[in-house]
Design an enzyme around this catalytic site. Structure first.
Site, PDB file in Angstrom:
ATOM      1  N   ASP A 192     -19.736 -17.574   7.530  1.00  0.00           N
ATOM      2  CA  ASP A 192     -20.841 -17.950   6.647  1.00  0.00           C
ATOM      3  C   ASP A 192     -22.120 -18.134   7.453  1.00  0.00           C
ATOM      4  OD1 ASP A 192     -18.999 -18.045   4.628  1.00  0.00           O
ATOM      5  OD2 ASP A 192     -18.738 -20.214   4.702  1.00  0.00           O
ATOM      6  N   HIS A 226     -14.380 -26.338   0.417  1.00  0.00           N
ATOM      7  CA  HIS A 226     -15.319 -25.372   0.985  1.00  0.00           C
ATOM      8  C   HIS A 226     -15.723 -24.325  -0.057  1.00  0.00           C
ATOM      9  CE1 HIS A 226     -16.707 -22.803   4.468  1.00  0.00           C
ATOM     10  NE2 HIS A 226     -16.563 -21.879   3.528  1.00  0.00           N
ATOM     11  N   GLU A 227     -14.724 -23.742  -0.689  1.00  0.00           N
ATOM     12  CA  GLU A 227     -15.026 -22.672  -1.651  1.00  0.00           C
ATOM     13  C   GLU A 227     -15.755 -23.221  -2.876  1.00  0.00           C
ATOM     14  OE1 GLU A 227     -14.881 -19.663  -0.851  1.00  0.00           O
ATOM     15  OE2 GLU A 227     -13.697 -19.957   0.972  1.00  0.00           O
ATOM     16  N   LYS A 255       0.829  -1.199   0.000  1.00  0.00           N
ATOM     17  CA  LYS A 255       0.000   0.000   0.000  1.00  0.00           C
ATOM     18  C   LYS A 255       0.870   1.258   0.000  1.00  0.00           C
ATOM     19  CE  LYS A 255      -2.204  -1.497   3.681  1.00  0.00           C
ATOM     20  NZ  LYS A 255      -1.610  -2.836   3.743  1.00  0.00           N
TER      21      LYS A 255
HETATM   22  P1  ADP Z   1       2.018  -1.946   3.246  1.00  0.00           P
HETATM   23  O1  ADP Z   1       2.087  -0.469   3.180  1.00  0.00           O
HETATM   24  O2  ADP Z   1       0.863  -2.528   2.478  1.00  0.00           O
HETATM   25  O3  ADP Z   1       2.114  -2.541   4.599  1.00  0.00           O
HETATM   26  P2  ADP Z   1       4.548  -1.734   1.949  1.00  0.00           P
HETATM   27  O4  ADP Z   1       4.217  -0.922   0.759  1.00  0.00           O
HETATM   28  O5  ADP Z   1       5.176  -1.020   3.086  1.00  0.00           O
HETATM   29  O6  ADP Z   1       3.283  -2.536   2.452  1.00  0.00           O
HETATM   30  O7  ADP Z   1       5.459  -2.938   1.482  1.00  0.00           O
HETATM   31  C1  ADP Z   1       6.698  -3.206   2.078  1.00  0.00           C
HETATM   32  C2  ADP Z   1       7.704  -3.612   1.028  1.00  0.00           C
HETATM   33  O8  ADP Z   1       7.353  -4.858   0.455  1.00  0.00           O
HETATM   34  C3  ADP Z   1       7.770  -2.650  -0.119  1.00  0.00           C
HETATM   35  O9  ADP Z   1       8.665  -1.614   0.127  1.00  0.00           O
HETATM   36  C4  ADP Z   1       8.239  -3.538  -1.256  1.00  0.00           C
HETATM   37  O10 ADP Z   1       9.632  -3.700  -1.197  1.00  0.00           O
HETATM   38  C5  ADP Z   1       7.608  -4.863  -0.934  1.00  0.00           C
HETATM   39  N1  ADP Z   1       6.330  -5.047  -1.629  1.00  0.00           N
HETATM   40  C6  ADP Z   1       5.123  -5.191  -1.055  1.00  0.00           C
HETATM   41  N2  ADP Z   1       4.159  -5.370  -1.963  1.00  0.00           N
HETATM   42  C7  ADP Z   1       4.742  -5.343  -3.161  1.00  0.00           C
HETATM   43  C8  ADP Z   1       4.260  -5.475  -4.508  1.00  0.00           C
HETATM   44  N3  ADP Z   1       2.962  -5.674  -4.775  1.00  0.00           N
HETATM   45  N4  ADP Z   1       5.155  -5.389  -5.517  1.00  0.00           N
HETATM   46  C9  ADP Z   1       6.449  -5.193  -5.244  1.00  0.00           C
HETATM   47  N5  ADP Z   1       6.970  -5.065  -4.011  1.00  0.00           N
HETATM   48  C10 ADP Z   1       6.141  -5.137  -2.955  1.00  0.00           C
HETATM   49 ZN    ZN Z   2     -17.297 -20.003   3.328  1.00  0.00          ZN
END
Ligand code: ADP
Ligand code: ZN
Length: 625
Positions: free
Chosen positions: A512, A435-436, A216
């Site tokens: 569920d 299940h799914e 995120k």
């Molecule tokens: P969140 O904010 O969702 O907790 P982060 O963005 O801080 O996660 O993710 C931590 C690290 O993990 C990132 O800096 C990256 O190195 C790696 N990472 C996480 N998700 C991805 C992704 N979808 N693609 C590439 N790297 C990722």
């Molecule tokens: Zn279910």
């Protein structure tokens, strides 16, 4: 993206004060050592001194308040005269006695150390005070050196993108839907004029929902990187302070700073730390004034800025969207929500590709195998995995990362994740698969305006281990009794599949059952859909319906009616359960076939799923062939 933190430099000033303090410390040490020299003079009892005076053997004496030093007349055969010391006793007759016995005596001037001590006692406490203030000021905000106490400064870090190190969408993988949604935000930031010209309102807030480590933060940085705008990052927990009002002041400061740098992005991590539902915390130890004020300030700021051609867009992350205050999700605030979920097989593969490029990989390494073995890993776990493998390779003096290193790294990362119970054991995975698929088959055969679009056994969210996605085929506002009965049966399909296949049930179906029972209760209590109880609303509709409160109080009913309601709800659920069991019993082979397939692929969707489900049959229908 360059990590150019927009901090002032309180360091220099801090350093000078430290130097001064150290200087005084050294002086203090010395002054402590000074009196120690006198301990080299042998000490004698006061009575001996008096005896020696009376015997006329004392030549001269220096008297201070805490010591008498004296020299004897007869020096030893060679060397310096004997000097002795003693501790004075309150003795008014001493001067007289010394005079009588011809001792030369004088009171020594106040000792040097006492001067230094006095000076220190005046200078050190204020200095300590200043240093403590400085410390707090630094802690509480980046503008530490300016104000004496800047608790009100936001602690946000600013990243200003520059060409070589900026994060782009290419650095984020496996979250394609989220990227598509955020691409729009990039466009807003790049060409706000276009939207302003037509009178469109640019969204102010986007909520990124998903488990930790799914990227995120990375995605938000990528939005800033793609649009080439500054990026403010702060965690929700950093707003919550001991002092009521400090958080709100920080929010104000943050937005002030951001407006100066607009267009830009503010990223608030852990939004739930300030945005927890207010209704929930009411009454608990007088509520939480500080958090509430902070939240109100945030809402005010979001409502306030209209910056048409210079937008400030707030991105926020949470993994508990259900705990957020409803006010945060209203239009004009975080009205857009983007799901950032754990990656599926192909997503994991592309993430592995990104990180494998950063290490030296042996040519024979099969990343597909690694992707298959890492169901449930988030992006951060995969990044961690590749790094662990590189560490292992380096530790055994290899120059390339090999398959064995990656395999061992998986075990290590899994061991860490297992503690957080995020990885399924193979037998659990099997249960989840049946299940799914159970949900999917029953859901496919039930009437109602939705079709099964996707089955996944990639662990999702905090509790769900897999999911079956049903999409409505047409916009529907009304549900018939049959639709609702179908929904209940579909919800029970998962548990029924476990019963059909394993003859036992697991705890996985709790949610569920909750939902199925809720629907049955509403059918009887709210919609009057029961034949025996008639079109009466037994529930009182409370205002809490919109806040997702759910539990409506029941109208006052007689015991008999209450029992009848319970019986009716029970029989609705039971009938749906029987229906699901009979459907799955009838489609036992299909259940088996789809389950095996999903165990291999983790996700089945689209045409493939449609074809598979097309061969399901309703019990009682004639089976062709
Ligand atoms: P969140 O904010 O969702 O907790 P982060 O963005 O801080 O996660 O993710 C931590 C690290 O993990 C990132 O800096 C990256 O190195 C790696 N990472 C996480 N998700 C991805 C992704 N979808 N693609 C590439 N790297 C990722
Ligand atoms: Zn279910």
């Amino acid at each position: 993206m360059a990590i150019r933190q927009d901090e002032n430099q309180p360091n220099r000033r801090f350093g000078i004060i430290n130097l001064v303090l150290i200087g005084f410390g050294v002086l203090l040490l010395f002054s402590n050592f000074l009196p120690n020299q006198s301990t080299q003079v042998p000490r004698v009892p006061y009575s001996l001194f008096i005896d020696q005076v009376n015997d006329n053997t004392v030549k001269r004496a220096y008297i201070t308040s805490d010591q008498i030093r004296y020299e004897l007349k007869e020096a030893p055969s060679e060397g310096a005269p004997t000097v002795l010391s003693t501790t004075p006793i309150f003795d008014m007759d001493l001067p007289q006695r010394l005079e009588q016995h011809g001792v030369e005596f004088a009171a020594a001037p106040p000792s040097k150390p006492s001067f230094i001590t006095t000076a220190l006692s005046w200078v050190v406490p204020p200095l300590i005070f200043i240093v403590v203030l400085q410390f707090f000021a630094r802690r509480s905000g980046m503008g530490g050196a300016q104000g004496a106490l800047s608790f009100t400064k936001s602690k946000a870090k600013v990243y200003v993108p520059d060409e070589e190190s900026r994060v782009t969408f290419a650095d984020v993988a496996g979250v394609d839907e989220a990227k598509t949604e955020l691409a729009e935000i990039v466009d807003f930031l790049k060409t706000p004029e276009r939207y302003a010209a037509i009178g469109a309102r640019i969204p102010k807030g986007v909520l990124l929902v998903g488990p930790p480590g799914t990227g995120k933060t990375l995605l938000s940085k990528a939005v800033a990187g793609e649009a080439g705008v500054p990026f403010f990052i702060i965690s929700g927990s950093e707003f919550v302070e001991l002092f009521v009002g400090a958080g709100a002041a920080r929010v104000r400061d943050l937005f002030e700073e951001a407006k100066k740098k607009a267009p830009c992005i503010i990223f608030i991590d852990e939004l739930d730390a300030i945005g927890k539902s207010r209704s929930g915390s009411m009454g608990v130890v007088g509520g939480n004034d500080e958090r509430e004020q902070t939240l109100n300030q945030l809402l005010t700021e979001m409502d306030g800025f209209a910056g048409k051609d210079k937008p400030v867009i707030v991105l926020a992350a949470t993994n508990q969207p259900e705990t957020l205050d409803a006010a945060l999700l209203r239009p004009g605030r975080f009205d857009r929500q983007v799901l950032v979920d754990r990656p599926d097989l192909s997503g994991r593969r592309t993430i592995l590709d990104i990180y494998a490029k950063k290490v030296k990989l042996a040519a024979v390494v099969d990343l597909d195998r690694i992707a298959q073995a890492t169901a449930g890993f988030a992006g951060a776990d995969l990044a961690n995995l590749v790094n662990e493998a590189a560490l292992l390779a380096a530790r055994s003096y290899r120059t390339q990362v090999e398959q064995a290193d990656l395999n061992e790294a998986i075990e290590r990362v899994v061991a860490g994740l297992e503690k957080k119970s995020r990885v399924l054991q193979p037998d659990e995975k099997k249960v989840v698969a049946y299940h799914e698929v159970g949900h999917a088959i029953v859901g496919h055969l039930m009437p109602g305006g939705s079709k099964v679009a996707k089955i996944s056994i990639v662990p999702r969210g905090m509790s769900a281990l897999g999911y079956t996605l049903q999409l409505p085929t047409e916009e529907r506002f009304l549900n018939s009794k049959e639709d609702l009965e179908g929904q209940i049966a579909t919800l029970l399909g998962g548990r029924s599949a476990e019963e059909v296949v394993f003859g036992a049930v697991t705890t996985g179906a709790a949610n569920d059952l909750q939902r199925a029972t809720d629907i049955a209760e509403q059918m009887v209590g709210t919609y009057g859909m029961s034949d025996t109880l008639g079109p009466l609303a037994y529930d009182k509709q409370g205002g809490s319906r919109f806040l997702g409160g759910g539990n409506n109080p029941r109208r006052v009913v007689s015991d008999v009616t209450a029992q009848a309601i319970d019986r009716e709800v029970r029989s609705l659920v039971d009938r749906a359960h029987d229906r699901a069991l009979s459907i799955l019993g009838h489609n036992r082979e299909l259940l088996e076939a789809i389950s095996q397939k999903i165990l291999e692929k983790e996700v089945i969707e689209g045409d493939e799923l449609k074809e598979l489900l097309a061969s399901s049959v309703m019990p009682g229908e004639a089976v062709a062939g």
